[in-house]
Design a protein around this motif. Structure first.
Motif, short mmCIF file in Angstrom:
data_model
loop_
_atom_site.label_atom_id
_atom_site.label_comp_id
_atom_site.label_asym_id
_atom_site.label_seq_id
_atom_site.Cartn_x
_atom_site.Cartn_y
_atom_site.Cartn_z
N UNK A 94 4.06 13.68 -4.72
CA UNK A 94 3.91 12.24 -4.54
C UNK A 94 2.47 11.92 -4.19
N UNK A 95 2.03 10.77 -4.70
CA UNK A 95 0.68 10.29 -4.45
C UNK A 95 0.79 8.80 -4.17
N UNK A 96 0.14 8.34 -3.11
CA UNK A 96 0.25 6.92 -2.79
C UNK A 96 -0.98 6.36 -2.12
N UNK A 97 -1.18 5.05 -2.33
CA UNK A 97 -2.24 4.31 -1.66
C UNK A 97 -1.64 3.36 -0.64
N UNK A 98 -2.14 3.39 0.56
CA UNK A 98 -1.77 2.45 1.62
C UNK A 98 -0.25 2.40 1.78
#
Length: 554
Positions: A94-98
């Motif tokens: 998983x990769x996420x911003x904010x």
């Protein structure tokens, strides 16, 4: 590799995501209040090594809200687990911003057996005091105003999110370490805020309530906390405990994406990603999917069994989108197809960028071909009526009947005069004033005909339907494709509808709802098809359903 867009059905909930690449899965999760669109540059970099799946998180973009009241980040993480399971993904990174970073980490915590690793770009870290302040001051209500002034507020609200952090603390101490966004970037952000509506506060607030760094002791898979200079969370790097995997990324977004891909390759997930399934029906609403027409994705809405007999194909008014007819589609309760013409709503523009009834008609039959529909009844509203006439002209053998709701018909002199004048320039500009031009053009269309001739003698003698909520629903769809706005209007108004309609061999039924913007064009249409039935109705969905059913029965 081409990025493709898809819908997925999870129970009674619609999920929208984009996909590109091959190999093991990495799930990308955007910041609030955006959608998966903002992640496309990163997604394309990741696609060199992974199947990169970027999700519109629940309540944003085209994904439905979660039923939880209120949902927490844990609920968003579980919703991601449901989506990945429905896609047949055994394990993903998983990769996420904010906000997306909070979801990515929470997924790793709650589903460690299904998560190879998590990587964040700006994991939200707040003190209790800062989180409380943001819950009170950061998430202001989004309320449509009659004069469109909320659009200007949204423009600067989204811009200042990149100028100050937080945006409402507008002093030197809170200046952001980054450039202000360009007009195109800012426009996309405002459209995504409009897409979420006042519900944007729901998912956003969950990030401020999340436990943040307190979850670290419960992480049992690798989690890399990345931060970039220029990002609002970069200053939190000193807050992490020594044992945390903290990584400073390059300031340049594409360089950062390359570094992030290298980190993700340290712990690749097992398994590949099966082909994308089609969304399945949800009771009481249309089923949305994308179909390929001429190498471009076109959004379609389907109601009922369109193969049980010839369905009804609804061509929407453009500039606009089929989303504006969702209530009508559900109430009709007959096999129906609706679509977004190329370059409008959520459909890709044609490669040649062509606009006009012939281009939209070509898409109509392309949609029917993709869905295996050989013949259909055709229904078009306003500009969609021109689409239907062009479609019946091009393939008279496939059009079973022609239903036209308030077609846009003009004398030749007015076609030449109005076509270049009708649509203002709505190219995004630095101050957001293009949104006000869009708003007040549409509002004045309800007051005068033509809308720019604001004299008493051109005032429309009908009850104006200019409620802010109605206008916002339309502007939200139109603003998605500012480049198509002017060309669509110009091609439409210049098109010789009456001449083409006069030559059709089909049975034609004319429909007119009171207060329809182009009802005043009906005498010209009747003059070329005097034998056509004219069915009038009120400006509400039950009345429209009744006349459409009557037209099909006749």
């Amino acid at each position: 590799m081409k990025l493709t867009r898809h819908f997925l059905t999870i129970g009674n909930r619609r999920v929208h995501y984009t996909r590109i690449g091959q190999g093991p899965a990495v799930a990308l999760l955007h910041a609030s209040p955006c959608s998966a669109k903002v992640l496309q540059p990163v997604q394309e970099v990741f696609a060199g090594s992974f199947t990169a799946l970027a999700f519109d998180t629940p309540g944003f973009g085209l994904s439905d809200l979660l039923p939880n009241d209120p949902p927490e980040i844990e609920d968003f993480a579980d919703a991601l687990a449901e989506a990945l399971a429905a896609l047949g993904v055994e394990q993903a990174s998983t990769y996420g911003r904010h906000t997306g970073a909070s979801i990515a980490v929470e997924y790793a915590r709650r589903h460690p057996d299904r998560c190879a690793m998590a990587l964040t770009d700006g994991f939200p870290v707040f003190t209790a005091k800062a989180a409380e302040e943001r819950l009170k001051k950061y998430l202001l209500p989004l309320v449509p105003e009659w004069d469109g002034s909320h659009l200007v507020w949204l423009w600067y609200r989204y811009r200042d999110q990149h100028v100050f952090w937080p945006w409402h603390n507008q002093s030197l101490a809170f200046r952001a370490d980054t450039d202000a966004p360009d007009p195109e970037f800012n426009h996309r952000g405002v459209v995504e805020l409009l897409e979420a509506g006042d519900g944007y506060r729901i998912g956003y607030a969950a990030a401020f309530r999340h436990a943040g760094l307190a979850v670290l002791p419960e992480l049992h898979v690798p989690v890399c906390f990345g931060n970039r200079p220029g990002d609002s969370q970069h200053r939190t790097m000193a807050a992490y405990p020594p044992e945390a995997w903290v990584q400073e990324m390059p300031r340049d977004p594409l360089a950062a994406a390359a570094a992030e891909r290298a980190i993700l390759l340290r712990h690749p997930p097992r398994g590949d990603v099966p082909p994308a399934p089609m969304a399945t029906p949800i009771a009481g609403r249309s089923t949305t999917n994308y179909v390929d027409v001429g190498g471009r994705q076109v959004l379609v809405r389907v109601v009922g069994d369109i193969h049980a007999g010839p369905p009804l194909v609804l061509a929407p008014h453009v500039p606009g989108a089929s989303a504006l007819y969702e209530e009508l589609l559900g109430a009709l309760d007959i096999p129906t197809i609706a679509f977004d013409p190329p370059g409008h709503g959520e459909s890709e523009p044609r490669e040649d960028g062509a606009q006009g009834p012939e281009a939209w008609a070509e898409a109509l039959w392309g949609v029917c071909d993709a869905l295996g529909v050989p013949a259909a009844h055709l229904f078009g509203h306003n500009a969609g009526a021109s689409t239907v006439v062009a479609a019946a002209t091009a393939r008279p053998d496939r059009a079973l009947s022609v239903l036209l709701a308030a077609p846009i018909a003009l004398p030749p002199r007015l076609r030449a005069e109005w076509a270049p004048r009708w649509a203002p320039d709505v190219t995004p500009v630095w101050d957001g004033s293009h949104l006000l031009r869009m708003w007040h053009m549409r509002r004045d269309m309800g007051l005068w005909f033509p809308w720019w001739d604001r004299r008493l003698e051109t005032a429309r003698a009908v009850e104006p339907r200019i409620e802010p909520e109605r206008l916002q629903a339309e502007i939200r769809q139109v603003a998605k494709n500012p480049a198509s706005f002017g060309p669509a209007w110009q091609a439409l108004l210049a098109w010789p509808l009456q001449e083409r309609l006069a030559a059709l061999p089909h049975r034609v039924v004319l429909l007119e709802a009171e207060n329809d913007l182009f009802g005043q064009c009906m005498p010209l249409v009747q003059a070329v098809r005097p034998e056509a039935s004219l069915l009038r109705c009120g400006d509400n969905v039950p009345d429209k359903v009744a006349v459409i059913r009557a037209a099909l029965a006749g």
